[in-house]
Scaffold this active site. Structure first.
Site, PDB file in Angstrom:
ATOM      1  N   ARG A  63       0.856  -1.184   0.000  1.00 57.37           N
ATOM      2  CA  ARG A  63       0.000   0.000   0.000  1.00 57.37           C
ATOM      3  C   ARG A  63       0.899   1.243   0.000  1.00 57.37           C
ATOM      4  O   ARG A  63       1.697   1.436   0.927  1.00 57.37           O
ATOM      5  CB  ARG A  63      -0.895  -0.019   1.250  1.00 57.37           C
ATOM      6  CG  ARG A  63      -1.698   1.238   1.426  1.00 57.37           C
ATOM      7  CD  ARG A  63      -2.598   1.196   2.669  1.00 57.37           C
ATOM      8  NE  ARG A  63      -3.237   2.494   2.788  1.00 57.37           N
ATOM      9  CZ  ARG A  63      -3.263   3.250   3.883  1.00 57.37           C
ATOM     10  NH1 ARG A  63      -2.715   2.820   5.006  1.00 57.37           N
ATOM     11  NH2 ARG A  63      -3.838   4.422   3.866  1.00 57.37           N
ATOM     12  N   GLU A  97      -3.416  -0.443   8.253  1.00 55.44           N
ATOM     13  CA  GLU A  97      -2.234  -0.075   9.036  1.00 55.44           C
ATOM     14  C   GLU A  97      -2.345  -0.684  10.425  1.00 55.44           C
ATOM     15  O   GLU A  97      -3.415  -0.659  11.042  1.00 55.44           O
ATOM     16  CB  GLU A  97      -2.107   1.444   9.253  1.00 55.44           C
ATOM     17  CG  GLU A  97      -1.712   2.234   8.044  1.00 55.44           C
ATOM     18  CD  GLU A  97      -1.602   3.725   8.348  1.00 55.44           C
ATOM     19  OE1 GLU A  97      -1.358   4.098   9.513  1.00 55.44           O
ATOM     20  OE2 GLU A  97      -1.775   4.507   7.408  1.00 55.44           O
ATOM     21  N   GLU A 105      -7.362   8.138   6.786  1.00 61.18           N
ATOM     22  CA  GLU A 105      -7.619   8.765   8.085  1.00 61.18           C
ATOM     23  C   GLU A 105      -8.091  10.209   7.946  1.00 61.18           C
ATOM     24  O   GLU A 105      -7.394  11.141   8.368  1.00 61.18           O
ATOM     25  CB  GLU A 105      -6.361   8.704   8.964  1.00 61.18           C
ATOM     26  CG  GLU A 105      -5.874   7.298   9.239  1.00 61.18           C
ATOM     27  CD  GLU A 105      -4.639   7.260  10.152  1.00 61.18           C
ATOM     28  OE1 GLU A 105      -4.162   8.333  10.548  1.00 61.18           O
ATOM     29  OE2 GLU A 105      -4.167   6.159  10.444  1.00 61.18           O
ATOM     30  N   HIS A 140      -3.049  10.879   1.240  1.00 59.72           N
ATOM     31  CA  HIS A 140      -2.493  10.627   2.571  1.00 59.72           C
ATOM     32  C   HIS A 140      -1.846  11.932   3.035  1.00 59.72           C
ATOM     33  O   HIS A 140      -0.649  12.003   3.278  1.00 59.72           O
ATOM     34  CB  HIS A 140      -1.503   9.461   2.516  1.00 59.72           C
ATOM     35  CG  HIS A 140      -1.194   8.834   3.844  1.00 59.72           C
ATOM     36  ND1 HIS A 140      -1.348   7.486   4.101  1.00 59.72           N
ATOM     37  CD2 HIS A 140      -0.744   9.372   5.006  1.00 59.72           C
ATOM     38  CE1 HIS A 140      -0.988   7.219   5.353  1.00 59.72           C
ATOM     39  NE2 HIS A 140      -0.612   8.359   5.919  1.00 59.72           N
ATOM     40  N   TYR A 145      -4.064   1.293  16.234  1.00 66.30           N
ATOM     41  CA  TYR A 145      -2.817   1.335  17.004  1.00 66.30           C
ATOM     42  C   TYR A 145      -3.044   1.141  18.495  1.00 66.30           C
ATOM     43  O   TYR A 145      -2.286   0.468  19.158  1.00 66.30           O
ATOM     44  CB  TYR A 145      -2.090   2.671  16.768  1.00 66.30           C
ATOM     45  CG  TYR A 145      -1.557   2.778  15.375  1.00 66.30           C
ATOM     46  CD1 TYR A 145      -0.301   2.286  15.048  1.00 66.30           C
ATOM     47  CD2 TYR A 145      -2.325   3.329  14.349  1.00 66.30           C
ATOM     48  CE1 TYR A 145       0.191   2.346  13.753  1.00 66.30           C
ATOM     49  CE2 TYR A 145      -1.849   3.394  13.049  1.00 66.30           C
ATOM     50  CZ  TYR A 145      -0.593   2.902  12.754  1.00 66.30           C
ATOM     51  OH  TYR A 145      -0.118   2.942  11.471  1.00 66.30           O
ATOM     52  N   ASN A 150      -7.313   1.369  10.294  1.00 67.54           N
ATOM     53  CA  ASN A 150      -5.986   1.526  10.892  1.00 67.54           C
ATOM     54  C   ASN A 150      -6.157   1.489  12.404  1.00 67.54           C
ATOM     55  O   ASN A 150      -6.962   2.240  12.955  1.00 67.54           O
ATOM     56  CB  ASN A 150      -5.369   2.884  10.519  1.00 67.54           C
ATOM     57  CG  ASN A 150      -5.053   2.986   9.035  1.00 67.54           C
ATOM     58  OD1 ASN A 150      -5.173   2.014   8.298  1.00 67.54           O
ATOM     59  ND2 ASN A 150      -4.636   4.169   8.620  1.00 67.54           N
TER      60      ASN A 150
HETATM   61  O1  IFM Z   1       2.522   7.429  10.353  1.00 68.77           O
HETATM   62  C1  IFM Z   1       1.151   7.417  10.540  1.00 68.77           C
HETATM   63  C2  IFM Z   1       0.431   7.277   9.221  1.00 68.77           C
HETATM   64  O2  IFM Z   1       0.790   8.264   8.333  1.00 68.77           O
HETATM   65  C3  IFM Z   1      -1.055   7.337   9.431  1.00 68.77           C
HETATM   66  N1  IFM Z   1      -1.483   6.417  10.444  1.00 68.77           N
HETATM   67  C4  IFM Z   1      -0.760   6.422  11.703  1.00 68.77           C
HETATM   68  C5  IFM Z   1       0.715   6.302  11.443  1.00 68.77           C
HETATM   69  C6  IFM Z   1       1.489   6.280  12.777  1.00 68.77           C
HETATM   70  O3  IFM Z   1       1.246   7.448  13.493  1.00 68.77           O
END
Ligand code: IFM
Length: 471
Positions: free
Chosen positions: A79, A365, A168, A123, A297, A295
Site C-alpha cells: 500500500r 495499518e 484517516e 495521505h 494502534y 488503521n
Molecule cells: O505514520 C502514521 C500514518 O501516516 C497514518 N497512520 C498512523 C501512522 C502512525 O502514526
C-alpha cells in the site's frame, strides 16, 4: 520459547504500507509542487528537530531497492500513496507527466515482483495552492479531488485493482484544522467540521470516478477508535459519547448508515451548523464500497472535563469537554500509546455489530514505534515490535473467528520514516533506515513477518494447523 503463529484464513492478504510524504523525499523534483506538509514542516517549531520530508527515505530514487525488500519479504500487496502535488503541482489542471511516470514505474516494479499495488489517493499532502484557496474548508477542493482521481485512475487503473480514496480523514480534518498539530496547523471550529464533511464529499466524488474508470476494489481507510468511558458515571459516559462522535461517528454514520451523527449537537453545539452540507451529499458519500480499511494502534479512554467558558467562546472542533485518561497499565510504545491488542478484536466486532452491512475489512495499518537500536552484530532485535505484531494479528484472527470478514493486513510500516510532527525520532519500520546513509536494514520483525507469510503459504490447505515459531 516456541509459540504458534497467528493463523489467518486461506487467501488472506499480507502487506506493508507507506505514504508519499513520509518516504519519498525529492520534494522539488520533476515538477512536484509544494504541499501543505512542505509548508508546515518548514515553519519553525512545527516539527520535532525541524524535520522535513525533503529527503525522507529517498524512496523516489531508491524505490527499486525498496520493492526488492518487499519481494524478499514475500508480501502479497503493498500500500503506497500518490502525492497529489506530483500529479497536479497546484492541485488543478493537466497532469504533470513526470509525476505520473514515477507511480507508473513503481507500479510496474511491484507487478514485476508479483506484488499487488494498493493505492491511497490522499495521505495528507494537499497541494499548498489549494490550501491557499481554503483547503478542505471549501467544497471546491472536493471537486478538484475528483479531477485528480481521474488523472491517476486513468493512468494506473489498468494495473491497480485496490484503491483507497482517503487515509484517516479524522487526522486531515481535526488534527489539521482543529488541533493544529498537523498541516495546515489551524485551530478552528465550524471550518474544521466543514473540512470533515468536504473530505467525505471528496471520497464520494472519488468513488464515482473510480467506478467510471472501471476500478475493481474501492474503499476508504479510517482510523476508527475503540473509545471507552473512564467510569460508568453518566458524565464520563457522555464524554465518551462526544469523543466517539468526533473520532468515529462523523465518518461511519454517513458512510455506513446514510445519516449524520445524531450526537453532533450535544458534541459541538452551534459549531455544527451544517452550513457546509448540500442535498444529495449523503447519497454520494454512502455509495457502496468494496471494503473499508481500518488503521488501529491503540484504544482511547475519556473522562468528562466540563467547560468553564461559555459555548460561544469555544472555537476549536476538538474542544468537546473531554480529557483523555490512560487506565491500561500496559506497555506503551515510544509514541506513548498503550499496547492493548484485545481492544483490536473488540473494535472490529463492535463495528460489525453496529453496522451489520459493513463491507469487508482490510487492516490497512497496524504497527508500533519502538526504541530500536543497532546491535553489535549489525541487526535490529526489535522483539517488542515482533510481540506487538504477533499479538495484534492474533487479535485480528480472533475477530475473524467471531465473524468479522477481514481480508488482509498491512504492517505500518515497511520503512522507518517521517512521522509527521514527531519527525524522524519515532521509528515504525520493519526495515531500519539510517537517515545519514539511507542504508536499509531489515529488522527482526521483518524476518518474523517473512516467516509468518512463508508459514501461511506452506500450510496444507486442508489442515491449517498453527505453524510453530521461535521467539
Ligand atoms: O505514520 C502514521 C500514518 O501516516 C497514518 N497512520 C498512523 C501512522 C502512525 O502514526
Amino acid at each position: 520459547m516456541s509459540t504458534p503463529f497467528p493463523v489467518l484464513p486461506r487467501g488472506f492478504t499480507f502487506g506493508t504500507a507507506t505514504a508519499s510524504y513520509q518516504i519519498e523525499g525529492a520534494h522539488d523534483e520533476d515538477g512536484r509542487g509544494p504541499s501543505i506538509w512542505d509548508t508546515f514542516s518548514h515553519t519553525p517549531g512545527r516539527t520535532k528537530d525541524g524535520a522535513t520530508g525533503d529527503t525522507a527515505c529517498d524512496h523516489y530514487h531508491r524505490y527499486p531497492e525498496d520493492v526488492a525488500l518487499l519481494r524478499d519479504l514475500g508480501v502479497d500487496s503493498y500500500r503506497f500513496s500518490v502525492a497529489w502535488p506530483r500529479i497536479q503541482p497546484t492541485g488543478t489542471g493537466p497532469a504533470n507527466a513526470k509525476g505520473l511516470d514515477f507511480y507508473d514505474r513503481l507500479t510496474d516494479e511491484l507487478l514485476g515482483a508479483e506484488i499487488a499495488p494498493a493505492v491511497t489517493l490522499y495521505h495528507w499532502d494537499l497541494p499548498q495552492a489549494l490550501e491557499d484557496l481554503g483547503g478542505w474548508r471549501t467544497r471546491e477542493t472536493a471537486e478538484h479531488f475528483a479531477e485528480y482521481t481521474r488523472l491517476v485512475a486513468e493512468r494506473l487503473g489498468d494495473r491497480v485493482a485496490r484503491w483507497i480514496t482517503l487515509n484517516e480523514p479524522f487526522c486531515t480534518a481535526f488534527s489539521g484544522y482543529a488541533e493544529g498539530r498537523h498541516a495546515p496547523g489551524a485551530q478552528e471550529g465550524t471550518p474544521a467540521l466543514a473540512a470533515a464533511h468536504h473530505l467525505l464529499v471528496a471520497h464520494g466524488n472519488a468513488v464515482r470516478v473510480l467506478r467510471e474508470t472501471g476500478a475493481r476494489e474501492v474503499g476508504i481507510t479510517l482510523n476508527i477508535d475503540l473509545v471507552e468511558a473512564a467510569s460508568p458515571a453518566p458524565a464520563d459516559v457522555a464524554a465518551a459519547r462526544r469523543a466517539g462522535t468526533l473520532h468515529n461517528d462523523v465518518w461511519t454514520e454517513p458512510l455506513f448508515a446514510g445519516r449524520y451523527p445524531a450526537t453532533e449537537a450535544e458534541t459541538w453545539g452551534a459549531l455544527a451548523d451544517g452550513s457546509y452540507r448540500e442535498d444529495g451529499d449523503l447519497a454520494l458519500i454512502g455509495a457502496p464500497l468494496d471494503f473499508v480499511g481500518i488503521n488501529f494502534y491503540r484504544p482511547l479512554t475519556f473522562a468528562d472535563a466540563p467547560h468553564t467558558e461559555p459555548e460561544e467562546s469555544r472555537r476549536s472542533a476538538v474542544d468537546i469537554g473531554v480529557r483523555p485518561v490512560d487506565p491500561y497499565g500496559s506497555r506503551h510504545t515510544t509514541m506513548g500509546w498503550p499496547v492493548v491488542p484485545e481492544a483490536f478484536t473488540t473494535l472490529l466486532t463492535g463495528l460489525v455489530a453496529r453496522y451489520p452491512e459493513l463491507p469487508p475489512v482490510y487492516i490497512t495499518e497496524n504497527g508500533s514505534a519502538e526504541a530500536d537500536t543497532v546491535a553489535p552484530d549489525g541487526a535490529v532485535h526489535d522483539q517488542d515490535r515482533v510481540t506487538y505484531l504477533h499479538d495484534h494479528l492474533t487479535a485480528v484472527a480472533a475477530a475473524i473467528d467471531a465473524g468479522v470478514e477481514v481480508r488482509g493486513y498491512y504492517v505500518w510500516s515497511l520503512l522507518d520514516n517521517f512521522e509527521w510532527a514527531h519527525g524522524y525520532r519515532q521509528r515504525f519500520g520493519i526495515v531500519r533506515v539510517d537517515y545519514d546513509t539511507q542504508k536499509r536494514t531489515p529488522k527482526d520483525s521483518y524476518h518474523w513477518f517473512r516467516r509468518l507469510i512463508e508459514g501461511h503459504r506452506a500450510m496444507d490447505d486442508a489442515d491449517r494447523a498453527p505453524v510453530q515459531e521461535s521467539r
